[in-house]
Design a protein around this motif. Structure first.
Motif, mmCIF file in Angstrom:
data_model
loop_
_atom_site.group_PDB
_atom_site.id
_atom_site.type_symbol
_atom_site.label_atom_id
_atom_site.label_comp_id
_atom_site.label_asym_id
_atom_site.label_seq_id
_atom_site.Cartn_x
_atom_site.Cartn_y
_atom_site.Cartn_z
ATOM 1 N N GLY A 1 24.290 0.766 48.046
ATOM 2 C CA GLY A 1 23.261 -0.227 48.339
ATOM 3 C C GLY A 1 23.489 -0.853 49.700
ATOM 4 N N VAL A 2 22.423 -1.252 50.344
ATOM 5 C CA VAL A 2 22.518 -2.010 51.597
ATOM 6 C C VAL A 2 22.134 -3.445 51.285
ATOM 7 N N GLY A 3 23.072 -4.350 51.486
ATOM 8 C CA GLY A 3 22.826 -5.759 51.227
ATOM 9 C C GLY A 3 22.764 -6.550 52.513
ATOM 10 N N ARG A 4 22.866 -7.857 52.353
ATOM 11 C CA ARG A 4 22.798 -8.735 53.521
ATOM 12 C C ARG A 4 23.701 -9.931 53.285
ATOM 13 N N ILE A 5 24.551 -10.214 54.275
ATOM 14 C CA ILE A 5 25.303 -11.468 54.241
ATOM 15 C C ILE A 5 24.303 -12.575 54.553
ATOM 16 N N ALA A 6 23.990 -13.363 53.539
ATOM 17 C CA ALA A 6 22.953 -14.386 53.680
ATOM 18 C C ALA A 6 23.513 -15.717 54.157
ATOM 19 N N SER B 1 22.996 -7.289 57.946
ATOM 20 C CA SER B 1 23.031 -6.176 56.996
ATOM 21 C C SER B 1 24.448 -5.684 56.777
ATOM 22 N N ILE B 2 24.702 -5.171 55.565
ATOM 23 C CA ILE B 2 26.055 -4.752 55.217
ATOM 24 C C ILE B 2 26.001 -3.629 54.183
ATOM 25 N N ASN B 3 26.914 -2.667 54.327
ATOM 26 C CA ASN B 3 27.025 -1.585 53.354
ATOM 27 C C ASN B 3 27.777 -2.051 52.116
ATOM 28 N N LEU B 4 27.268 -1.667 50.944
ATOM 29 C CA LEU B 4 27.873 -2.054 49.676
ATOM 30 C C LEU B 4 28.250 -0.813 48.871
ATOM 31 N N GLU B 5 29.438 -0.857 48.265
ATOM 32 C CA GLU B 5 29.823 0.182 47.310
ATOM 33 C C GLU B 5 30.644 -0.439 46.194
ATOM 34 N N LYS B 6 30.208 -0.213 44.962
ATOM 35 C CA LYS B 6 30.974 -0.678 43.811
ATOM 36 C C LYS B 6 32.163 0.243 43.580
ATOM 37 N N ALA B 7 33.221 -0.303 42.988
ATOM 38 C CA ALA B 7 34.446 0.466 42.776
ATOM 39 C C ALA B 7 34.190 1.693 41.906
ATOM 40 N N LEU B 8 34.948 2.748 42.178
ATOM 41 C CA LEU B 8 34.816 4.025 41.482
ATOM 42 C C LEU B 8 35.283 3.896 40.036
ATOM 43 N N ARG B 9 34.497 4.450 39.112
ATOM 44 C CA ARG B 9 34.926 4.569 37.723
ATOM 45 C C ARG B 9 35.661 5.900 37.535
#
Length: 214
Positions: free
Chosen positions: A8-13, A85-93
């Protein structure tokens, strides 16, 4: 553990100081794409531009979460001290696909973009890498740039380190925050874990690294 595949691409708000001195860190409020936080809980790990952080506050309905980042982490990373804008990645399962390469979420150094432009249907990204990390880069080797798993296409040594060249396919440019880069941008770099261990083994003293007898 991560894979370098951005989810996901998020945003530091918002960026809030946790104290008044340079020794204090910051609290970041991150806005996320719809449904990104549906399976996230307090204490979970999420990589922000390749830097592993812990979720300290969560607003699923508002599609936001917070992390606290120390002054040391702010000093050793890029792009985590201001809105954008910021790149997001959740931890690997354990049962997830390993689509990129093994990524720890620990930033090894900061590089500087020397060139970013469209080349045919793709984009060419060139980054000046510090001398301390240059020895870990190789043709067709893996590198993480702002959390994105990428393949090195060329390495040219310089007095200051090396310049690596990477080709980005349109999908990567369209679905990550790498599309905000320009000449002079600073980026977070994480070298390949395998390269790190190979370097350690090659430089270790054989007299001190043998396995102890049971």
């Amino acid at each position: 553990m991560f894979t370098g595949i951005i989810t996901g691409v998020g945003r530091i708000a918002a960026v809030h100081a946790l104290g008044s001195s340079a020794n204090h860190g910051k609290r970041l409020t991150i806005e996320c794409p719809p449904a990104f936080l549906d399976d996230v809980g307090l204490g979970d790990s999420i990589a922000l531009n390749g830097a592993c952080m812990t979720v300290t506050a969560l607003d699923v309905a508002g599609q936001q979460f917070c992390v606290d980042i120390s002054a040391e982490s702010l000093d050793k990373t890029a792009g985590l001290n201001a809105t954008g804008s910021i790149n997001l990645e959740k931890a690997l399962r354990a049962n997830d696909r390993l689509g990129g390469h093994r990524v720890s979420g620990h930033v090894d150094g900061i590089g500087t973009v020397t060139h970013f432009a469209q080349l045919g249907e793709s984009w060419q990204l060139r980054v000046l890498v510090p001398k301390t990390l240059a020895k870990y880069l190789a043709y067709k080797g893996s590198i993480t740039v702002n959390g994105v798993s990428l393949t090195v296409n060329r390495v040219q040594d310089t007095e200051d380190g090396c310049e690596m060249s990477i080709n980005l396919i349109p999908h990567t440019v369209q679905n990550t925050a790498l599309n905000t880069l320009q000449t002079g941008s600073v980026v977070n770099l994480e070298i390949d874990l395998i390269a790190r261990y190979v370097e350690r083994m090659l430089n270790a003293d054989p007299q001190q690294t043998h396995l102890a007898a049971p």
